[in-house]
Write a protein that holds these residues in place. Structure first.
Motif, short mmCIF file in Angstrom:
data_model
loop_
_atom_site.label_atom_id
_atom_site.label_comp_id
_atom_site.label_asym_id
_atom_site.label_seq_id
_atom_site.Cartn_x
_atom_site.Cartn_y
_atom_site.Cartn_z
N LEU A 1 -51.49 -5.47 -22.45
CA LEU A 1 -52.57 -4.77 -23.15
C LEU A 1 -53.04 -5.56 -24.36
O LEU A 1 -54.24 -5.73 -24.58
N LEU A 2 -52.10 -6.07 -25.14
CA LEU A 2 -52.48 -6.84 -26.34
C LEU A 2 -53.08 -8.19 -25.97
O LEU A 2 -53.89 -8.74 -26.73
N SER A 3 -52.72 -8.73 -24.81
CA SER A 3 -53.26 -10.03 -24.40
C SER A 3 -54.74 -9.96 -24.05
O SER A 3 -55.41 -10.99 -23.95
N THR A 4 -55.26 -8.75 -23.87
CA THR A 4 -56.69 -8.61 -23.57
C THR A 4 -57.55 -8.84 -24.80
O THR A 4 -58.78 -8.92 -24.69
N ALA B 1 -44.65 5.49 -20.36
CA ALA B 1 -45.33 4.69 -21.37
C ALA B 1 -45.77 3.35 -20.80
O ALA B 1 -46.88 2.87 -21.10
N ALA B 2 -44.93 2.73 -19.98
CA ALA B 2 -45.31 1.46 -19.36
C ALA B 2 -46.52 1.64 -18.47
O ALA B 2 -47.45 0.81 -18.47
N LEU B 3 -46.56 2.74 -17.72
CA LEU B 3 -47.69 2.99 -16.84
C LEU B 3 -48.97 3.26 -17.63
O LEU B 3 -50.05 2.78 -17.27
N VAL B 4 -48.85 3.99 -18.73
CA VAL B 4 -50.01 4.27 -19.58
C VAL B 4 -50.57 2.98 -20.16
O VAL B 4 -51.79 2.74 -20.15
N LEU B 5 -49.71 2.13 -20.69
CA LEU B 5 -50.17 0.88 -21.30
C LEU B 5 -50.78 -0.06 -20.26
O LEU B 5 -51.79 -0.73 -20.53
N LEU B 6 -50.20 -0.11 -19.07
CA LEU B 6 -50.75 -0.96 -18.02
C LEU B 6 -52.12 -0.44 -17.57
O LEU B 6 -53.05 -1.23 -17.37
N ALA B 7 -52.26 0.88 -17.44
CA ALA B 7 -53.56 1.45 -17.08
C ALA B 7 -54.59 1.16 -18.16
O ALA B 7 -55.76 0.87 -17.85
N ALA B 8 -54.18 1.23 -19.41
CA ALA B 8 -55.09 0.91 -20.51
C ALA B 8 -55.53 -0.55 -20.47
O ALA B 8 -56.69 -0.88 -20.75
N ALA B 9 -54.60 -1.43 -20.11
CA ALA B 9 -54.94 -2.85 -19.99
C ALA B 9 -55.93 -3.09 -18.86
O ALA B 9 -56.86 -3.89 -19.00
N VAL B 10 -55.76 -2.39 -17.74
CA VAL B 10 -56.68 -2.55 -16.61
C VAL B 10 -58.07 -2.05 -16.97
O VAL B 10 -59.07 -2.71 -16.70
#
Length: 201
Positions: free
Chosen positions: A52-55, A97-106
Motif C-alpha cells: 500500500l505504501l509503495s503506491t 487487516a492484511a486483506l483490507v490493506l491489500l484491497a486498498a493498494a489494489v
C-alpha cells in the motif's frame, strides 16, 4: 480527481494488469483464510502494508482511507479476544487487516473504469448462460468503489458539524445521519441510472 480512490504512479502494482490484481486479491483472500499460523500472517500483514505504501499514497492518506474498516477489524479481534482466545484475536486481526490493506493498494492503483471493464469481461461467459448481467454487475461494483470516498467525505462533514456545535463526535450520533444521507444519494443515483436506461431491467 480529489475524491478518486486511484492515484497516479509507477509502482509494480500500477504496472500490473487489472486481471492480475483481481487474481492476486482473490488468491490472497483464500490464502489468508486458510492459514492460521502467526509466523505467516504477521509477515503477510507487513507485506500488505508495504504494498500500500509503495503506491506512493503516503502514510497519512493510507491511514485515512483504511481507518474505519481497520477499526471494525479491531472490534472483531477484540470480540475474539474476549470470547475465544488472545491467539485467535491476533489471527483474526492480522488476517483481516492484511486483506483490507491489500484491497486498498489494489484500488489505489486501478481506475474505476478499468475495474468495470475487466469485471464485465470476466462475467461475459456467465452472461451467455443467463446467470448474470455483466454490465449491471460491473456498474454496481464501479458505483461502490466510486462512492466510498464520498461516504468518507460526508462522515468528515458530519463530524465537523458536530464539533462546530460543541457536540462530542460519537459513532451513534454520526452513523444515523450518515446512513440517511447515503440512502438519499443511492435513491438519486438509482433514478438517474433508470432515467438514462443504463439498466435493462
Amino acid at each position: 480527481m480529489l475524491n478518486a480512490l486511484d492515484i497516479e504512479g509507477d509502482s509494480p502494482l500500477h504496472r500490473m494488469p487489472v486481471r492480475g490484481k483481481l487474481v492476486l486479491l482473490f488468491s490472497a483472500a483464500v490464502g489468508l483464510f486458510v492459514v492460521s499460523d502467526l509466523r505467516l500472517l504477521v509477515p503477510a500483514l507487513a507485506l500488505s502494508a508495504w504494498l500500500l505504501l509503495s503506491t506512493g499514497i503516503g502514510t497519512g492518506q493510507a491511514f485515512r482511507r483504511t481507518r474505519f474498516v481497520l477499526f471494525t477489524v479491531l472490534l472483531v479481534a477484540a470480540a475474539n479476544y474476549v470470547f475465544v482466545s488472545p491467539h485467535e484475536a491476533a489471527v483474526v486481526f492480522c488476517r483481516l487487516a492484511a486483506l483490507v490493506l491489500l484491497a486498498a493498494a489494489v484500488t489505489a492503483t486501478t481506475g474505476i473504469s478499468a475495474f468495470m471493464d475487466e469485471i464485465a469481461r470476466l462475467l461475459t461467459p456467465l452472461e451467455r448462460y443467463g446467470f448474470v448481467r455483466a454490465a449491471d454487475v460491473s456498474l454496481a461494483v464501479g458505483l461502490v468503489i466510486r462512492f466510498v470516498p464520498e461516504i468518507l467525505s460526508r462522515y468528515r462533514d458530519i463530524a465537523e458539524a458536530h464539533r462546530a456545535r460543541g457536540l462530542p463526535v460519537r459513532p451513534l450520533t454520526t452513523l444515523v445521519p450518515l446512513i440517511i444521507l447515503t440512502l438519499k444519494d443511492a435513491d438519486t443515483i438509482a433514478m438517474a441510472i433508470d432515467a438514462r436506461g443504463f439498466r435493462r431491467h
